[in-house]
Design an enzyme around this catalytic site. Structure first.
Site, PDB file in Angstrom:
ATOM      1  N   TYR A  72       0.839  -1.209   0.000  1.00  0.00           N
ATOM      2  CA  TYR A  72       0.000   0.000   0.000  1.00  0.00           C
ATOM      3  C   TYR A  72       0.870   1.254   0.000  1.00  0.00           C
ATOM      4  CZ  TYR A  72      -3.927   3.035   1.165  1.00  0.00           C
ATOM      5  OH  TYR A  72      -4.896   4.003   1.138  1.00  0.00           O
ATOM      6  N   PHE A 124      -7.764  19.381 -24.905  1.00  0.00           N
ATOM      7  CA  PHE A 124      -8.463  18.113 -25.084  1.00  0.00           C
ATOM      8  C   PHE A 124      -9.798  18.176 -24.324  1.00  0.00           C
ATOM      9  CE2 PHE A 124      -9.364  13.617 -24.055  1.00  0.00           C
ATOM     10  CZ  PHE A 124      -9.570  13.201 -25.349  1.00  0.00           C
ATOM     11  N   ASP A 125     -10.770  17.348 -24.731  1.00  0.00           N
ATOM     12  CA  ASP A 125     -12.118  17.494 -24.159  1.00  0.00           C
ATOM     13  C   ASP A 125     -12.191  17.241 -22.652  1.00  0.00           C
ATOM     14  OD1 ASP A 125     -11.616  14.878 -24.978  1.00  0.00           O
ATOM     15  OD2 ASP A 125     -13.716  14.370 -25.118  1.00  0.00           O
ATOM     16  N   ASP A 215       0.106  19.217 -21.141  1.00  0.00           N
ATOM     17  CA  ASP A 215      -0.689  17.997 -21.216  1.00  0.00           C
ATOM     18  C   ASP A 215       0.150  17.066 -22.091  1.00  0.00           C
ATOM     19  OD1 ASP A 215      -2.328  15.940 -21.955  1.00  0.00           O
ATOM     20  OD2 ASP A 215      -4.078  17.191 -22.349  1.00  0.00           O
ATOM     21  N   ALA A 217       0.322  13.743 -22.859  1.00  0.00           N
ATOM     22  CA  ALA A 217      -0.086  12.387 -23.268  1.00  0.00           C
ATOM     23  C   ALA A 217       0.797  11.800 -24.379  1.00  0.00           C
ATOM     24  CB  ALA A 217      -1.548  12.409 -23.707  1.00  0.00           C
ATOM     25  N   LYS A 258      -1.116   6.555 -23.457  1.00  0.00           N
ATOM     26  CA  LYS A 258      -0.589   6.833 -24.799  1.00  0.00           C
ATOM     27  C   LYS A 258       0.913   6.552 -24.777  1.00  0.00           C
ATOM     28  CE  LYS A 258      -4.545   9.331 -24.699  1.00  0.00           C
ATOM     29  NZ  LYS A 258      -5.392   9.405 -23.503  1.00  0.00           N
ATOM     30  N   HIS A 450     -20.469  13.278 -26.070  1.00  0.00           N
ATOM     31  CA  HIS A 450     -20.132  12.336 -27.147  1.00  0.00           C
ATOM     32  C   HIS A 450     -20.049  10.889 -26.681  1.00  0.00           C
ATOM     33  CE1 HIS A 450     -16.380  13.579 -25.290  1.00  0.00           C
ATOM     34  NE2 HIS A 450     -15.799  12.512 -25.784  1.00  0.00           N
TER      35      HIS A 450
HETATM   36  N1  F0G Z   1      -5.086  14.768 -22.776  1.00  0.00           N
HETATM   37  C1  F0G Z   1      -5.034  14.355 -24.040  1.00  0.00           C
HETATM   38  C2  F0G Z   1      -4.264  15.130 -25.057  1.00  0.00           C
HETATM   39  C3  F0G Z   1      -5.702  13.185 -24.407  1.00  0.00           C
HETATM   40  O1  F0G Z   1      -5.652  12.794 -25.684  1.00  0.00           O
HETATM   41  C4  F0G Z   1      -6.412  12.458 -23.421  1.00  0.00           C
HETATM   42  C5  F0G Z   1      -7.134  11.261 -23.768  1.00  0.00           C
HETATM   43  C6  F0G Z   1      -6.416  12.931 -22.106  1.00  0.00           C
HETATM   44  C7  F0G Z   1      -5.739  14.096 -21.823  1.00  0.00           C
HETATM   45  C8  F0G Z   1      -7.142  12.206 -21.015  1.00  0.00           C
HETATM   46  O2  F0G Z   1      -6.487  11.051 -20.666  1.00  0.00           O
HETATM   47  O3  F0G Z   1      -8.039   9.178 -21.253  1.00  0.00           O
HETATM   48  O4  F0G Z   1      -6.118   8.842 -19.716  1.00  0.00           O
HETATM   49  O5  F0G Z   1      -8.074  10.134 -18.992  1.00  0.00           O
HETATM   50  N2  F0G Z   1      -7.381  10.933 -24.927  1.00  0.00           N
HETATM   51  C9  F0G Z   1      -8.029   9.735 -25.362  1.00  0.00           C
HETATM   52  C10 F0G Z   1      -8.173   9.788 -26.842  1.00  0.00           C
HETATM   53  C11 F0G Z   1      -9.282   9.391 -24.652  1.00  0.00           C
HETATM   54  O6  F0G Z   1      -8.869   8.924 -27.393  1.00  0.00           O
HETATM   55  O7  F0G Z   1      -7.604  10.675 -27.494  1.00  0.00           O
HETATM   56  P1  F0G Z   1      -7.228   9.737 -20.141  1.00  0.00           P
END
Ligand code: F0G
Length: 465
Positions: A72, A124-125, A215, A217, A258, A450
């Site tokens: 833990y 990102f969304d 960000d 990813a 990613k 979406h």
């Molecule tokens: N930032 C970016 C640029 C992303 O592409 C994503 C996720 C996230 C943050 C959020 O990360 O999914 O680990 O919570 N993108 C995925 C996509 C869902 O299909 O592009 P997460």
């Protein structure tokens, strides 16, 4: 000698995928309310919905799973990951989270407040969602070139300095908690940000005393583009480029699904100790203790190995070349795609592909549905449905681009799969003049619609597309 590239790995295990018929798929997508997220994976032949958590792990990552330490507190796998994150990013403090949006949730709980403004490059969304959820707003400062899918610009993810300075100079410092730059910029088509751009953005942020966050990813893919497109970096290793890039910034949120090369995981890394301490409290509340943050020990071990593998040039070269192969095939067929090609995905330009479908009938979604019906290929709409409604007027906000994203999972599909995808798209493109009507929304969630939206087909005289 100019030899073709080949993957720097071979297959050790296979997973069967089942082909289906057009008739079956017509039925399945109707039952799924024309939302590709509602399809069960056995009804999909080639799954290009996302590159997130869908890649294949290496034998070394699987080996690490076996020695994962599930303690833990103070897990050895955590310590391994912490060391790797520090070595690769250079940031002092690190908090694991279960995925990228969880990192956003934890960090934004500390930093974002009501009425704040967060400038960035096509957020990102989930990033936008977490900001707007806190009654704050985003300002998109991406360069204009990003919105023209046909002009070549090597770094279409770049931040427009005039737009950014405009926001920074018009608002008081306490209204802007940070600037966030997404690498590569997913919403603008997987487009990279240059070293030169981040340097200048960093300078601007320093001038206004505003922290700069990344960000991250797809930070390794971004570094590949810097190495291959930006003068002065051709002889530097990916790891050196990554370290330099992060050195201009104050911290990062990471979706490790990613460029972490794992199926689940995320983290926050930053330099500010005070913010780290505050974020630790939220991490414990939302994610788990600070040495696991919602992850298994074995997952953290696999992520540590994944971060090292993802920042190797040979891997990145074959990865980006595979995506480009799909893009090149489509260009050869005359299909309108975002150029230059993104790092993780090819984006079909639905405004040019199916211009006859009205925008309020979700033309990019209509195209994505057709790809599924004809070829069993699952892509995703990056257009009006994803852009969602304005949080204040509740009306659709129409983004400049209507795209269908074909995201390629890492180390998963072959070139032959890419050839198949291109052939299906060509077949649809050849009959595109028949596409006149799209879909209407019959049910939508208040935020991030979406994922769960339900649609129905608008009747038309001729067949869709
Ligand atoms: N930032 C970016 C640029 C992303 O592409 C994503 C996720 C996230 C943050 C959020 O990360 O999914 O680990 O919570 N993108 C995925 C996509 C869902 O299909 O592009 P997460």
């Amino acid at each position: 000698m100019n030899l073709p590239y080949a993957e720097p790995y071979k297959t050790k295990m296979v997973e069967y995928i089942r082909p289906s018929t057009i008739q079956e798929r017509k039925r399945w997508i109707k039952e799924a309310d024309y939302n590709l997220f509602n399809l069960s994976s056995d009804k999909v032949f080639i799954d290009l919905l996302t590159d997130s958590g869908t890649g294949a792990m290496s034998d070394k990552q699987w080996a690490e799973m076996m020695v994962g330490d599930e303690s833990y507190a103070g897990s050895q796998s955590y310590l391994k990951l912490k060391e790797t994150v520090k070595r690769i990013t250079g940031f002092e403090h690190f908090l694991p989270t279960h995925q990228g949006r969880a990192a956003e949730n934890v960090l934004f709980s500390v930093l974002v407040h009501k009425c704040d403004i967060v400038p960035g490059n096509s957020h990102f969304d989930t990033t936008k969602g977490h900001i707007e959820f806190r009654k704050a707003s985003v300002v998109d400062c991406t360069i204009d070139e990003a919105f023209d899918t046909t002009t070549y610009h090597p770094f279409k993810g770049n931040v427009c300095l005039n737009k950014l300075e405009d926001v920074l100079s018009r608002n008081t410092k306490d209204r802007i908690p940070f600037v966030i730059v997404t690498i590569t910029c997913n919403s603008a088509g997987g487009q990279p940000v240059s070293m030169e751009n981040i340097k200048v953005v960093s300078g601007l942020c320093k001038k206004y005393k505003i922290p700069l966050l990344i960000d991250a990813a797809r930070f390794a893919e971004n570094a590949y583009f810097i190495k291959t497109r930006e003068a002065g970096y051709e002889n530097k290793s990916i790891k050196t480029i990554v370290k330099e890039f992060f050195s201009y910034t104050d911290g990062m949120t990471m979706s490790a699904k990613k460029d972490g090369l794992v199926n689940m995981g995320g983290f926050i890394a930053l330099n500010n100790e005070d913010v780290y301490k505050k974020a630790t409290v939220y991490n414990i509340m939302f994610e788990g203790f600070k040495t696991y943050g919602g992850l298994n020990g074995r997952d953290m071990g696999a992520l540590a190995v994944g971060l090292d593998e993802a920042t190797e040039f040979d891997y990145l070269h074959s990865r980006i070349k595979q995506v480009a192969f799909l893009g090149e095939q489509l260009v050869e067929y005359g299909v309108p795609v975002q150029q230059p090609f993104g790092g993780h995905a090819i984006f079909l330009d639905a405004n040019k592909f199916v211009p006859n479908i009205p925008r309020d009938e979700y033309r990019a979604q209509a195209l994505a549905i057709q790809l599924y019906i004809i070829g069993g290929i699952r892509g995703v709409e990056i257009g009006t449905i994803l852009a969602d409604r304005d949080p204040f007027t509740h009306k659709n906000r129409y983004p400049e681009l209507e795209l269908v994203r074909l995201a390629v999972p890492r180390r998963t599909y072959s070139l032959n799969h890419m050839r198949y995808v291109a052939a299906v798209i060509k077949a649809i493109y050849d009959t595109r003049s028949k596409a006149k009507r799209g879909y209407r929304i019959i049910d939508e969630a208040p935020i991030m619609r979406h994922f769960t939206v339900k649609l129905e087909k608008i009747k038309q005289e001729a067949v869709t597309i």
